[in-house]
Write an enzyme that holds these catalytic residues in place. Structure first.
Site, PDB file in Angstrom:
ATOM      1  N   ARG A 162      89.488  11.457  13.040  1.00  0.00           N
ATOM      2  CA  ARG A 162      88.854  11.462  11.719  1.00  0.00           C
ATOM      3  C   ARG A 162      89.539  10.408  10.851  1.00  0.00           C
ATOM      4  O   ARG A 162      90.743  10.498  10.616  1.00  0.00           O
ATOM      5  CB  ARG A 162      88.975  12.851  11.097  1.00  0.00           C
ATOM      6  CG  ARG A 162      88.482  12.932   9.685  1.00  0.00           C
ATOM      7  CD  ARG A 162      88.511  14.361   9.139  1.00  0.00           C
ATOM      8  NE  ARG A 162      88.068  14.346   7.758  1.00  0.00           N
ATOM      9  CZ  ARG A 162      88.883  14.451   6.693  1.00  0.00           C
ATOM     10  NH1 ARG A 162      90.177  14.646   6.848  1.00  0.00           N
ATOM     11  NH2 ARG A 162      88.402  14.374   5.480  1.00  0.00           N
ATOM     12  N   HIS A 174      87.338   8.859   0.714  1.00  0.00           N
ATOM     13  CA  HIS A 174      88.632   9.553   0.631  1.00  0.00           C
ATOM     14  C   HIS A 174      89.394   8.909  -0.534  1.00  0.00           C
ATOM     15  O   HIS A 174      90.435   8.277  -0.347  1.00  0.00           O
ATOM     16  CB  HIS A 174      89.373   9.438   1.961  1.00  0.00           C
ATOM     17  CG  HIS A 174      90.495  10.440   2.150  1.00  0.00           C
ATOM     18  ND1 HIS A 174      90.599  11.239   3.263  1.00  0.00           N
ATOM     19  CD2 HIS A 174      91.569  10.752   1.377  1.00  0.00           C
ATOM     20  CE1 HIS A 174      91.701  12.000   3.176  1.00  0.00           C
ATOM     21  NE2 HIS A 174      92.303  11.713   2.037  1.00  0.00           N
ATOM     22  N   ASN A 202      90.147  21.603   4.713  1.00  0.00           N
ATOM     23  CA  ASN A 202      91.546  21.165   4.792  1.00  0.00           C
ATOM     24  C   ASN A 202      92.404  22.300   4.268  1.00  0.00           C
ATOM     25  O   ASN A 202      92.204  22.762   3.143  1.00  0.00           O
ATOM     26  CB  ASN A 202      91.778  19.910   3.938  1.00  0.00           C
ATOM     27  CG  ASN A 202      90.986  18.720   4.441  1.00  0.00           C
ATOM     28  OD1 ASN A 202      90.387  18.770   5.519  1.00  0.00           O
ATOM     29  ND2 ASN A 202      90.992  17.643   3.675  1.00  0.00           N
ATOM     30  N   TYR A 208      96.402  23.716   3.786  1.00  0.00           N
ATOM     31  CA  TYR A 208      97.843  23.454   3.838  1.00  0.00           C
ATOM     32  C   TYR A 208      98.683  24.661   3.451  1.00  0.00           C
ATOM     33  O   TYR A 208      99.712  24.929   4.040  1.00  0.00           O
ATOM     34  CB  TYR A 208      98.206  22.281   2.914  1.00  0.00           C
ATOM     35  CG  TYR A 208      97.722  20.958   3.464  1.00  0.00           C
ATOM     36  CD1 TYR A 208      98.508  20.236   4.350  1.00  0.00           C
ATOM     37  CD2 TYR A 208      96.476  20.449   3.124  1.00  0.00           C
ATOM     38  CE1 TYR A 208      98.065  19.034   4.884  1.00  0.00           C
ATOM     39  CE2 TYR A 208      96.023  19.254   3.655  1.00  0.00           C
ATOM     40  CZ  TYR A 208      96.819  18.554   4.533  1.00  0.00           C
ATOM     41  OH  TYR A 208      96.372  17.374   5.075  1.00  0.00           O
ATOM     42  N   GLU A 260      87.788  16.232  -0.125  1.00  0.00           N
ATOM     43  CA  GLU A 260      88.503  16.930  -1.189  1.00  0.00           C
ATOM     44  C   GLU A 260      88.151  16.450  -2.601  1.00  0.00           C
ATOM     45  O   GLU A 260      88.999  15.891  -3.311  1.00  0.00           O
ATOM     46  CB  GLU A 260      90.025  16.799  -0.997  1.00  0.00           C
ATOM     47  CG  GLU A 260      90.521  17.355   0.319  1.00  0.00           C
ATOM     48  CD  GLU A 260      92.036  17.481   0.365  1.00  0.00           C
ATOM     49  OE1 GLU A 260      92.715  17.096  -0.596  1.00  0.00           O
ATOM     50  OE2 GLU A 260      92.552  17.974   1.373  1.00  0.00           O
ATOM     51  N   GLU A 305      91.831  18.996   8.221  1.00  0.00           N
ATOM     52  CA  GLU A 305      93.236  18.619   7.986  1.00  0.00           C
ATOM     53  C   GLU A 305      94.064  19.891   7.970  1.00  0.00           C
ATOM     54  O   GLU A 305      93.651  20.905   7.394  1.00  0.00           O
ATOM     55  CB  GLU A 305      93.437  17.927   6.629  1.00  0.00           C
ATOM     56  CG  GLU A 305      92.924  16.520   6.555  1.00  0.00           C
ATOM     57  CD  GLU A 305      93.158  15.878   5.181  1.00  0.00           C
ATOM     58  OE1 GLU A 305      94.125  16.245   4.482  1.00  0.00           O
ATOM     59  OE2 GLU A 305      92.334  15.016   4.823  1.00  0.00           O
TER      60      GLU A 305
HETATM   61  C1  BGC Z   1      94.554  14.768   1.630  1.00  0.00           C
HETATM   62  C2  BGC Z   1      95.449  13.773   2.329  1.00  0.00           C
HETATM   63  C3  BGC Z   1      96.895  14.058   1.983  1.00  0.00           C
HETATM   64  C4  BGC Z   1      97.230  15.439   2.481  1.00  0.00           C
HETATM   65  C5  BGC Z   1      98.654  15.875   2.248  1.00  0.00           C
HETATM   66  C6  BGC Z   1      95.098  16.152   1.560  1.00  0.00           C
HETATM   67  O1  BGC Z   1      95.042  16.581   0.215  1.00  0.00           O
HETATM   68  O2  BGC Z   1      93.244  14.717   2.101  1.00  0.00           O
HETATM   69  O3  BGC Z   1      95.042  12.486   1.971  1.00  0.00           O
HETATM   70  O4  BGC Z   1      97.765  13.111   2.488  1.00  0.00           O
HETATM   71  O5  BGC Z   1      96.401  16.390   1.878  1.00  0.00           O
HETATM   72  O6  BGC Z   1      98.924  15.950   0.892  1.00  0.00           O
END
Ligand code: BGC
Length: 453
Positions: free
Chosen positions: A79, A123, A293, A295, A168, A353
């Protein structure tokens, strides 16, 4: 007896992700126009250590070598994003054939190695020429985006099976228009809702263009960060609902339900306009998939000093936090996927992601780089995915963030998310232990995770 394990469904798609400004370098090469990130990074004081994307991972010149790394990992999909201003230096009108050719060569190199290209159209690197015309505050931005999208579909859809409109959009609104930490660096409560709305109109217009010119799949990518209340008191519960509406529903709702959640009016007050009802016919389009995405999560409490949300995150004791200050909380990934399915229906989903920045030791003389915290993060989150699949979520694949250490936006090169370590002085790439684990995961379709999960 084999233990009931992590083996993923047959055909589960394994990939890794990057984005243009974070890795390509050569931002003005071969006739490209400047993007807002090119400008922002060259504005004094905006980037940690004065870092810029002028060279980054030099991927624009080293893409063949990087495709080779993908091959070593056994990636099935890659991607990447397209820098709009390479292809249309003024954002609309004139096409720059050399810019287009770069992406065409990249796609061919991927296909030669059996890796399916997954292209994101936007992006965050808006052409600067369009920012000069108001950027996402201009209602015409939806048409600009559709024009650009059409150029890309006509050039590459014969070889690119999966597209996304935006990556995002929340980050663009929040970082770019409300708090100003990211390009274009505005801090304006009145602009933020307008930027949101035009981003989502643009996404819809891009999907419409795809239906006219494309033959494969198109979707949109959201960052979803689940919110959990700090306590059961009514104020904390309301703050949690606001935070959730602001970050997660503000974008997915207009795209998938054709409306905004009511909390946005509460948050923005007189800055939240009454958008024309007809606009939602554009924002809400049939998508072939949604990319999520993921995290971290946030535990939220009421906080009257936080503008405009009146909510703030509470740091959790005795938990692991990454270098970007994000709690490692894999259950949030399972919760996100089941929540998304329950709210928006049975849309095919990808994790587009997921990854972590941790301090990495220098590469040892024998070329080994152990990154145990990142390895543990990967294992835990793949376990969380497996739970979501067992709960019936229609999850089709996973893209690790990121293939390479890269430019972490205004944090510069200080945060490393890569499966491959990059020495930015020499451009040497070295696989971290996590890359080696990921290669085994791909090869065994997850079965290797049985051992000590
Ligand atoms: C984004 C990336 C970024 C990653 C880590 C996401 O918000 O799509 O571009 O590097 O998180 O922060």
């Amino acid at each position: 007896m084999p233990r009931p394990g992590f083996r993923f469904p047959d055909g589960f798609h394994w990939g890794a992700a990057t984005s243009a400004y974070q890795i390509e370098g050569s931002p003005l090469a071969d006739g490209a126009g400047p993007s807002i990130w090119q400008r922002f990074a060259h504005t004094p004081g905006m980037m940690a250590n004065g870092d810029t994307g002028d060279v980054a991972c030099d991927h624009y010149r080293r893409y063949r070598e990087d495709v080779q790394l993908m091959k070593e990992l056994g990636l099935q999909g890659y991607r990447f994003s397209i820098n709009w201003a390479r292809v249309l230096p003024e954002g609309t009108g004139r096409v720059n054939p050399k810019g287009l050719d770069f992406y065409s060569r990249l796609v061919d190199a991927l296909l030669e190695h059996g890796i399916a290209p997954n292209a994101t159209l936007f992006h965050w690197d808006l052409p600067a020429a369009l920012d000069d015309r108001g950027g996402w505050l201009n209602r015409d931005s939806a048409h600009w985006f559709a024009e650009y999208a059409e150029v890309m579909f006509k050039a590459l859809d014969d070889r690119v099976p999966r597209w996304s409109t935006l990556n995002e959009p929340w980050v663009v609104t929040d970082g770019g228009y409300l708090h100003g930490a990211l390009a274009p660096g505005h801090r304006n409560k009145y602009e933020a809702p307008i930027a949101t709305h035009n981003l989502m109109r643009a996404s819809g217009a891009g999907i419409q263009a795809y239906r006219a010119h494309g033959k494969h799949e198109i979707g949109v990518v959201f960052n979803i960060e689940p919110k959990y209340p700090h306590s059961d008191c009514a104020e904390d519960l309301a703050a949690t609902a606001r935070a959730h509406a602001y970050m997660n529903q503000q974008f997915a709702d207009p795209a998938l339900l054709g409306s905004y959640p009511p909390e946005l009016k509460e948050i923005f007050g007189d800055a939240w306009p009454d958008f024309p009802a007809d606009d939602f016919k554009l924002t809400k389009q049939k998508v072939d998939f949604v990319g999520i995405n993921y995290y971290t999560r946030a535990v939220v409490k009421h906080d009257p000093n936080q503008y405009p949300l009146q909510a703030s995150p509470v740091r959790q004791p005795n938990r692991t936090y990454t270098e970007t200050g994000w709690e490692v909380f894999e259950q949030g990934l399972t919760d996100t996927l089941t929540w998304f399915r329950d709210r928006y229906g049975d849309i095919p989903l990808y994790i587009t992601e997921n990854g972590s920045a941790f301090y990495d030791p220098p590469v040892a003389e024998n070329g080994v780089l152990d990154d145990p915290l990142r390895t543990s993060y990967l294992r835990k989150h793949l376990g969380a995915l497996h739970k979501a699949i067992a709960a019936g979520v229609n999850l089709k694949g996973y893209y690790a963030w990121s293939l390479l250490d890269n430019l972490e936006w205004s944090l510069g090169f200080s945060k490393r998310f890569g499966l491959y370590h990059v020495d930015f002085a020499t451009q040497q790439r070295t696989p971290k232990a996590t890359a080696k684990l990921y290669a085994q995961v791909i090869e065994s379709n997850g079965a290797v995770l049985d051992e000590d999960a």
